[in-house]
Design a protein around this motif. Structure first.
Motif, short mmCIF file in Angstrom:
data_model
loop_
_atom_site.label_atom_id
_atom_site.label_comp_id
_atom_site.label_asym_id
_atom_site.label_seq_id
_atom_site.Cartn_x
_atom_site.Cartn_y
_atom_site.Cartn_z
N ARG A 30 0.84 -1.19 0.00
CA ARG A 30 0.00 0.00 0.00
C ARG A 30 0.88 1.25 0.00
O ARG A 30 1.83 1.35 0.76
CB ARG A 30 -0.90 -0.02 1.23
N SER A 31 0.55 2.22 -0.86
CA SER A 31 1.31 3.47 -0.92
C SER A 31 0.79 4.43 0.16
O SER A 31 -0.30 4.25 0.69
CB SER A 31 1.17 4.10 -2.31
N PRO A 32 1.54 5.49 0.47
CA PRO A 32 1.14 6.40 1.55
C PRO A 32 -0.21 7.07 1.33
O PRO A 32 -0.91 7.39 2.29
CB PRO A 32 2.28 7.44 1.56
N GLU A 33 -0.58 7.31 0.06
CA GLU A 33 -1.85 8.02 -0.19
C GLU A 33 -3.05 7.07 -0.20
O GLU A 33 -4.19 7.51 -0.34
CB GLU A 33 -1.79 8.78 -1.51
N GLU A 34 -2.80 5.79 -0.03
CA GLU A 34 -3.89 4.81 -0.05
C GLU A 34 -4.29 4.41 1.37
O GLU A 34 -3.45 4.34 2.27
CB GLU A 34 -3.47 3.56 -0.83
N THR A 35 -5.58 4.16 1.54
CA THR A 35 -6.10 3.73 2.84
C THR A 35 -6.75 2.36 2.72
O THR A 35 -7.09 1.91 1.62
CB THR A 35 -7.11 4.74 3.38
N GLU A 36 -6.92 1.71 3.86
CA GLU A 36 -7.51 0.37 3.89
C GLU A 36 -8.97 0.41 3.44
O GLU A 36 -9.69 1.37 3.72
CB GLU A 36 -7.45 -0.19 5.31
N PRO A 37 -9.41 -0.63 2.74
CA PRO A 37 -10.83 -0.70 2.37
C PRO A 37 -11.72 -0.83 3.61
O PRO A 37 -11.27 -1.24 4.68
CB PRO A 37 -10.91 -1.98 1.51
N PHE A 38 -12.99 -0.49 3.45
CA PHE A 38 -13.97 -0.70 4.51
C PHE A 38 -14.24 -2.19 4.66
O PHE A 38 -14.06 -2.98 3.72
CB PHE A 38 -15.29 0.01 4.18
N ASP A 39 -14.73 -2.57 5.84
CA ASP A 39 -15.25 -3.93 6.02
C ASP A 39 -16.65 -3.99 5.42
O ASP A 39 -17.44 -3.03 5.55
CB ASP A 39 -15.31 -4.28 7.51
N VAL A 40 -16.97 -5.11 4.76
CA VAL A 40 -18.28 -5.28 4.15
C VAL A 40 -18.83 -6.64 4.55
O VAL A 40 -18.12 -7.65 4.52
CB VAL A 40 -18.19 -5.19 2.60
N VAL A 41 -20.09 -6.66 4.96
CA VAL A 41 -20.78 -7.89 5.32
C VAL A 41 -22.04 -7.96 4.47
O VAL A 41 -22.77 -6.98 4.35
CB VAL A 41 -21.14 -7.92 6.82
N SER A 42 -22.30 -9.12 3.87
CA SER A 42 -23.49 -9.26 3.04
C SER A 42 -24.16 -10.60 3.31
O SER A 42 -23.52 -11.55 3.74
CB SER A 42 -23.14 -9.14 1.55
N GLY A 43 -25.45 -10.64 3.06
CA GLY A 43 -26.18 -11.88 3.25
C GLY A 43 -27.67 -11.63 3.36
O GLY A 43 -28.18 -10.57 2.97
N GLU A 44 -28.38 -12.59 3.93
CA GLU A 44 -29.83 -12.51 4.09
C GLU A 44 -30.17 -12.01 5.49
O GLU A 44 -29.64 -12.51 6.49
CB GLU A 44 -30.48 -13.88 3.87
N LEU A 45 -31.05 -11.03 5.54
CA LEU A 45 -31.44 -10.45 6.82
C LEU A 45 -32.32 -11.43 7.58
O LEU A 45 -33.38 -11.85 7.11
CB LEU A 45 -32.18 -9.13 6.60
N LEU A 46 -31.89 -11.79 8.80
CA LEU A 46 -32.67 -12.69 9.65
C LEU A 46 -33.55 -11.92 10.63
O LEU A 46 -34.71 -12.26 10.83
CB LEU A 46 -31.73 -13.63 10.42
N ASP A 47 -32.98 -10.89 11.24
CA ASP A 47 -33.73 -10.11 12.22
C ASP A 47 -33.06 -8.75 12.38
O ASP A 47 -31.86 -8.60 12.15
CB ASP A 47 -33.75 -10.84 13.57
N VAL A 48 -33.85 -7.77 12.78
CA VAL A 48 -33.31 -6.42 12.96
C VAL A 48 -34.14 -5.70 14.03
O VAL A 48 -35.35 -5.92 14.16
CB VAL A 48 -33.34 -5.62 11.64
N SER A 49 -33.46 -4.89 14.82
CA SER A 49 -34.08 -4.02 15.81
C SER A 49 -33.46 -2.64 15.63
O SER A 49 -32.57 -2.46 14.80
CB SER A 49 -33.83 -4.56 17.23
N PRO A 50 -33.90 -1.64 16.39
CA PRO A 50 -33.28 -0.32 16.24
C PRO A 50 -31.78 -0.30 16.54
O PRO A 50 -31.09 0.63 16.13
CB PRO A 50 -34.05 0.54 17.25
N HIS A 51 -31.28 -1.33 17.22
CA HIS A 51 -29.88 -1.29 17.64
C HIS A 51 -29.04 -2.47 17.16
O HIS A 51 -27.82 -2.43 17.29
CB HIS A 51 -29.80 -1.23 19.17
N LEU A 52 -29.67 -3.50 16.59
CA LEU A 52 -28.93 -4.72 16.23
C LEU A 52 -29.48 -5.30 14.94
O LEU A 52 -30.69 -5.31 14.71
CB LEU A 52 -29.05 -5.75 17.35
N ILE A 53 -28.57 -5.77 14.09
CA ILE A 53 -28.97 -6.44 12.86
C ILE A 53 -28.30 -7.81 12.80
O ILE A 53 -27.12 -7.95 13.15
CB ILE A 53 -28.60 -5.59 11.61
N ILE A 54 -29.07 -8.82 12.43
CA ILE A 54 -28.57 -10.20 12.37
C ILE A 54 -28.78 -10.70 10.95
O ILE A 54 -29.89 -10.62 10.40
CB ILE A 54 -29.30 -11.12 13.36
#
Length: 329
Positions: A30-54
């Motif tokens: 990695r060169s000095p002007e480059e930054t690490e990629p973001f973390d990405v998670v993908s899949g099928e939504l099982l459950d979600v609340s205002p504060h948590l996603i599964i």
């Protein structure tokens, strides 16, 4: 299985080429002007609340992410994360090692192809040819979205290119947002490159886009190989890929082989990663357009990323492009 075999063969070819040329087969540092990629998670939504996603990933792993207070979500429009329906196909840009959800896209699809047929009066139905290695798609442009689609795509006629961001709703692809301004030429009349690649440049600038790769069929590529990260690239040998439409681009790209590594950098935000070429980007090569994110890119789409790779490099799936610079990895 065949796609996985081609992917392994491409990786082996890359390592052999590196050995012959005396190159390090590992990704470039990695060169000095480059930054690490973001973390990405993908899949099928099982459950979600205002504060948590599964969700459940493609390999059956269950992931639980805390929803950041500032998190946003999209499902045909901006919605509260807690309002997303169970069973939705989601892509999450995450922080803190993939444990905190910052941005969520649900059931989003990209609809890119050559118009074959148009029908309907209020809600329009478009039949699209999405290339020899992708299935044909029948999509709907709802009346409420047709105005903004037509502003950017004035020629909804057979033979012209179409590119929109939409929602996959119960098996129907609904176009909501134009992903680009429609090229004024027919898909068979791509302008020739103004400058050809000479081999001495350290990189090439242009547009990076993302693709909904669930529609890949018989060409070696992301879906068959089980690969969620990588790029489709326009300038591949037709005999190698089995894609008769390969080798077309107005960006003056060099010919590369499946399995080659490309260093892709988002010049807007600095995120960069080294990704393998795992599919033919013949349809992307027919768009001689520009990306207007953080300035204006040179003409031509130079890479087509999976949704996960695109988000990891800082892209917003509803915007459809970012200015990129690519070089050999």
């Amino acid at each position: 299985m065949e796609g996985a075999m081609h992917h392994r063969a491409g990786e082996r070819r890359r390592k052999l080429a590196a050995a012959v040329l005396g190159r390090d087969p590992r990704p470039a540092p990695r060169s000095p002007e480059e930054t690490e990629p973001f973390d990405v998670v993908s899949g099928e939504l099982l459950d979600v609340s205002p504060h948590l996603i599964i969700l459940e990933t493609a390999d059956g792993e269950q992931r639980r992410l805390v929803i950041a207070p500032w998190a946003t979500a999209w499902r045909g429009g901006t919605v509260a994360p807690a309002d997303l329906p169970a069973g939705a196909r989601i892509v999450v840009r995450a922080l803190r090692g993939g444990t905190v959800a910052e941005h969520i896209w649900a059931d989003i699809t990209r609809i890119t192809g050559v118009i074959r047929e148009v029908g309907g009066r209020r809600d329009l139905t478009l039949e699209l040819d999405c290339g020899p290695h992708r299935r044909e798609r029948s999509i709907v442009v709802p009346y409420r979205s047709s105005g903004r689609i037509r502003v950017r795509h004035p020629k909804l006629e057979p033979g012209y290119l179409f590119d929109a961001i939409g929602l996959l709703d119960q098996g129907t692809s609904l176009a909501h947002l134009p992903a680009t301004s429609q090229p004024p030429y027919r898909a068979t009349a791509v302008p020739p490159p103004q400058v050809t690649y000479g081999g001495s440049e350290s990189g090439i600038s242009g547009t990076a886009v993302w693709a909904d790769l669930t529609d890949l069929t018989d060409l070696p590529g992301f879906a068959e190989a089980g690969v969620t990260e990588g790029v489709a690239y326009p300038m591949l040998e037709r005999e190698e890929t089995g894609c008769g439409d390969a080798g077309v681009s107005c960006a003056g790209l060099p010919y590369l082989a499946l399995g080659s590594l490309l260093r892709v950098r988002n010049v807007c935000d600095g995120q960069a990663d080294t990704l393998p070429i795992v599919a033919c980007g013949c349809l992307a090569g027919r768009f001689c357009d520009r990306c207007l994110e953080c300035g204006t890119s040179p003409r031509g789409r130079i890479v087509e990323l999976t949704a996960s790779s695109y988000v990891a490099l800082g892209g917003d799936l509803t915007k459809g492009c970012f200015n990129a610079r690519v070089g050999l990895g």
